[in-house]
Motif scaffolding. Structure first.
Motif, PDB file in Angstrom:
ATOM      1  N   ARG A  91       0.848  -1.190   0.000  1.00 18.04           N
ATOM      2  CA  ARG A  91       0.000   0.000   0.000  1.00 18.04           C
ATOM      3  C   ARG A  91       0.883   1.239   0.000  1.00 18.04           C
ATOM      4  N   LEU A  92       0.298   2.380  -0.333  1.00 19.79           N
ATOM      5  CA  LEU A  92       0.991   3.670  -0.352  1.00 19.79           C
ATOM      6  C   LEU A  92       0.122   4.656   0.406  1.00 19.79           C
ATOM      7  N   GLU A  93       0.601   5.106   1.564  1.00 22.82           N
ATOM      8  CA  GLU A  93      -0.166   5.998   2.414  1.00 22.82           C
ATOM      9  C   GLU A  93       0.694   7.178   2.837  1.00 22.82           C
ATOM     10  N   GLY A  94       0.187   8.396   2.636  1.00 19.06           N
ATOM     11  CA  GLY A  94       0.895   9.590   3.075  1.00 19.06           C
ATOM     12  C   GLY A  94       2.286   9.720   2.496  1.00 19.06           C
ATOM     13  N   GLY A  95       2.477   9.265   1.288  1.00 22.41           N
ATOM     14  CA  GLY A  95       3.785   9.339   0.655  1.00 22.41           C
ATOM     15  C   GLY A  95       4.739   8.256   1.110  1.00 22.41           C
ATOM     16  N   ILE A  96       4.311   7.328   1.958  1.00 23.70           N
ATOM     17  CA  ILE A  96       5.144   6.234   2.455  1.00 23.70           C
ATOM     18  C   ILE A  96       4.767   4.958   1.721  1.00 23.70           C
ATOM     19  N   LEU A  97       5.772   4.292   1.187  1.00 22.42           N
ATOM     20  CA  LEU A  97       5.570   3.046   0.445  1.00 22.42           C
ATOM     21  C   LEU A  97       5.832   1.870   1.379  1.00 22.42           C
ATOM     22  N   TYR A  98       4.851   0.997   1.531  1.00 17.57           N
ATOM     23  CA  TYR A  98       4.973  -0.172   2.389  1.00 17.57           C
ATOM     24  C   TYR A  98       5.182  -1.403   1.504  1.00 17.57           C
ATOM     25  N   PHE A  99       6.298  -2.111   1.731  1.00 20.86           N
ATOM     26  CA  PHE A  99       6.614  -3.291   0.932  1.00 20.86           C
ATOM     27  C   PHE A  99       5.831  -4.494   1.442  1.00 20.86           C
ATOM     28  N   ASP A 100       5.525  -5.382   0.516  1.00 16.88           N
ATOM     29  CA  ASP A 100       4.835  -6.625   0.851  1.00 16.88           C
ATOM     30  C   ASP A 100       5.881  -7.680   1.207  1.00 16.88           C
ATOM     31  N   ILE A 101       5.997  -7.999   2.507  1.00 22.82           N
ATOM     32  CA  ILE A 101       6.984  -8.997   2.967  1.00 22.82           C
ATOM     33  C   ILE A 101       6.288 -10.251   3.477  1.00 22.82           C
ATOM     34  N   SER A 102       5.002 -10.408   3.079  1.00 24.03           N
ATOM     35  CA  SER A 102       4.253 -11.581   3.551  1.00 24.03           C
ATOM     36  C   SER A 102       4.741 -12.876   2.925  1.00 24.03           C
ATOM     37  N   ASP A 103       5.525 -12.778   1.854  1.00 21.72           N
ATOM     38  CA  ASP A 103       6.028 -13.991   1.206  1.00 21.72           C
ATOM     39  C   ASP A 103       7.231 -14.574   1.922  1.00 21.72           C
ATOM     40  N   GLY A 104       7.609 -14.004   3.087  1.00 19.90           N
ATOM     41  CA  GLY A 104       8.700 -14.559   3.886  1.00 19.90           C
ATOM     42  C   GLY A 104      10.073 -14.087   3.464  1.00 19.90           C
ATOM     43  N   TYR A 105      10.200 -12.824   3.064  1.00 17.40           N
ATOM     44  CA  TYR A 105      11.516 -12.308   2.647  1.00 17.40           C
ATOM     45  C   TYR A 105      12.520 -12.399   3.797  1.00 17.40           C
ATOM     46  N   PHE A 106      12.069 -12.169   5.021  1.00 18.70           N
ATOM     47  CA  PHE A 106      12.967 -12.184   6.181  1.00 18.70           C
ATOM     48  C   PHE A 106      12.844 -13.486   6.969  1.00 18.70           C
ATOM     49  N   ARG A 107      12.381 -14.558   6.326  1.00 17.50           N
ATOM     50  CA  ARG A 107      12.130 -15.804   7.038  1.00 17.50           C
ATOM     51  C   ARG A 107      13.390 -16.371   7.689  1.00 17.50           C
ATOM     52  N   GLU A 108      14.535 -16.243   7.040  1.00 12.24           N
ATOM     53  CA  GLU A 108      15.760 -16.823   7.592  1.00 12.24           C
ATOM     54  C   GLU A 108      16.229 -16.099   8.845  1.00 12.24           C
ATOM     55  N   MET A 109      15.620 -14.956   9.171  1.00 10.48           N
ATOM     56  CA  MET A 109      15.995 -14.220  10.374  1.00 10.48           C
ATOM     57  C   MET A 109      15.045 -14.514  11.540  1.00 10.48           C
ATOM     58  N   ASP A 110      14.012 -15.336  11.322  1.00  9.87           N
ATOM     59  CA  ASP A 110      12.978 -15.538  12.333  1.00  9.87           C
ATOM     60  C   ASP A 110      13.520 -16.100  13.633  1.00  9.87           C
ATOM     61  N   SER A 111      14.601 -16.851  13.592  1.00  7.12           N
ATOM     62  CA  SER A 111      15.107 -17.474  14.816  1.00  7.12           C
ATOM     63  C   SER A 111      15.716 -16.464  15.776  1.00  7.12           C
ATOM     64  N   TYR A 112      16.178 -15.331  15.286  1.00  7.17           N
ATOM     65  CA  TYR A 112      16.805 -14.345  16.163  1.00  7.17           C
ATOM     66  C   TYR A 112      16.212 -12.941  16.017  1.00  7.17           C
TER      67      TYR A 112
END
Length: 346
Positions: free
Chosen positions: A67-88
């Motif tokens: 989404r784009l709100e107030g000039g701020i762009l929010y990335f879609d990370i629901s596909d698990g882009y940061f999944r390898e960091m979940d342990s820490y």
């Protein structure tokens, strides 16, 4: 000599290292809020850099922006882009702001381990889901230990759980309902046979009432439309035999009219009240009358005088009286005698 000294000084200045200018510094700035973070804290890491690439257009075109709100762009990370960091570390949100050619990436995260925390490189092409070769590598940050800061060497005893206002009342109500349910189940278990018997009797009574209701409804339907007298008599007998068959649990379709009463007495064990006996006798008399209407036409008896007593046909208004009498008799049979309520079919 002065000339030689000047030459030596010139050569020294020529080969001396030139101090770095402001423009040679790395074109980015990384900020951590708060500056000191501990395990379980909600923190924010900002990374500002300059680029001529229009990441906003790439993200919108490639579908990388949620989404784009107030000039701020929010990335879609629901596909698990940061999944390898979940342990820490858990990354909860990734956004970007743009001012001219300056972009600021903001990462909201919660660390779960102390020590050095390194984020995976931010591949802008993968995040924007578009063709882009920009990869951002973030500086590592330090997650501090709260126990070391406080100097705690032993664990505190566990605290009792906190209850919300009004929770005690809900808990007590649930306990009381549970006890009542257990008591009800215990009563049902003790009186299981009696409960089953009452359930069966209740089901039978519902069936009897439905049978009586449908019979009365069919009897009323006989008065609608034009029927020949023999047809009316035949239909009345069919309706009443169906009623008696269900009411007393015994086959009445092949019973002769003069044996109706005896079969009802046999089915009930001679436990009918006087009113019920009179109702059965009344129904039997109507069976005999309708038999005469059906089968005595053109017989010698049907020509005897007076005609209104011997003719094999209903007199004026006799159909209505017959239906009304039948409904009264059915109502009498459906009355339950107090002393026989638990025996059924009486």
């Amino acid at each position: 000599m002065r000339f030689l000294a000047a030459i030596v000084l010139f050569l020294c200045l020529s080969f001396a290292p030139i101090p770095a200018q402001e423009s040679d510094r790395p074109a980015y700035r990384q900020t951590l809020v708060p500056k000191e973070i501990y395990v379980g804290d909600t923190a924010q890491l900002s990374y500002s850099f300059q680029s001529q690439t229009d990441f906003y257009a790439l993200a919108r075109a490639g579908g990388g922006a949620s989404r784009l709100e107030g000039g701020i762009l929010y990335f879609d990370i629901s596909d698990g882009y940061f999944r390898e960091m979940d342990s820490y570390c858990s990354v909860t949100q990734l956004s970007m702001r743009q001012v001219g050619m300056t972009y600021t990436i903001v990462i909201n995260f919660v660390p779960w381990k102390t020590g050095r925390l390194e984020f995976i490189p931010l591949d802008m092409g993968k995040l924007c889901k578009a063709d882009c070769g920009t990869v951002i590598r973030l500086d590592a940050i330090e997650v501090l230990s709260l126990s070391e800061k406080l100097g705690a060497t032993t664990l505190r005893p566990p605290a009792p759980p906190l209850l919300l206002p009004g929770t005690n009342y809900i808990v007590w109500i649930l306990i009381i309902l549970f006890v009542l349910l257990l008591g009800l189940l215990a009563m049902l278990a003790v009186n299981f046979s009696a409960t089953v018997r009452h359930a069966v009797l209740f089901r039978e009574r519902i069936g009897y009432r439905r049978n009586a209701f449908m019979t009365k409804r069919r009897l009323k339907g006989l008065l609608k439309g034009a029927r020949e007298d023999p047809d009316f008599a035949r239909d009345w007998q069919q309706i009443m035999r169906t009623y008696l068959n269900y009411r007393f649990g015994m086959g009445f379709f092949s019973v002769t009219s003069k044996d109706i009463y005896n079969n009802v007495v046999l089915a009930t064990g001679d436990m009918l009240s006087i009113e019920q006996e009179n109702a059965v006798l009344s129904i039997q008399s109507v069976f005999i009358r309708t038999d005469y209407i059906r089968y005595a036409k053109d017989s010698p008896d049907s020509h005897k005088l007076p005609a209104e007593d011997h003719e094999a046909a209903f007199s004026s208004g006799e159909r209505e009286r017959l239906v009304e009498l039948s409904m009264v008799d059915i109502g009498e049979l459906e009355k339950e005698r107090e002393e026989f309520k638990n025996y059924g079919r009486v």
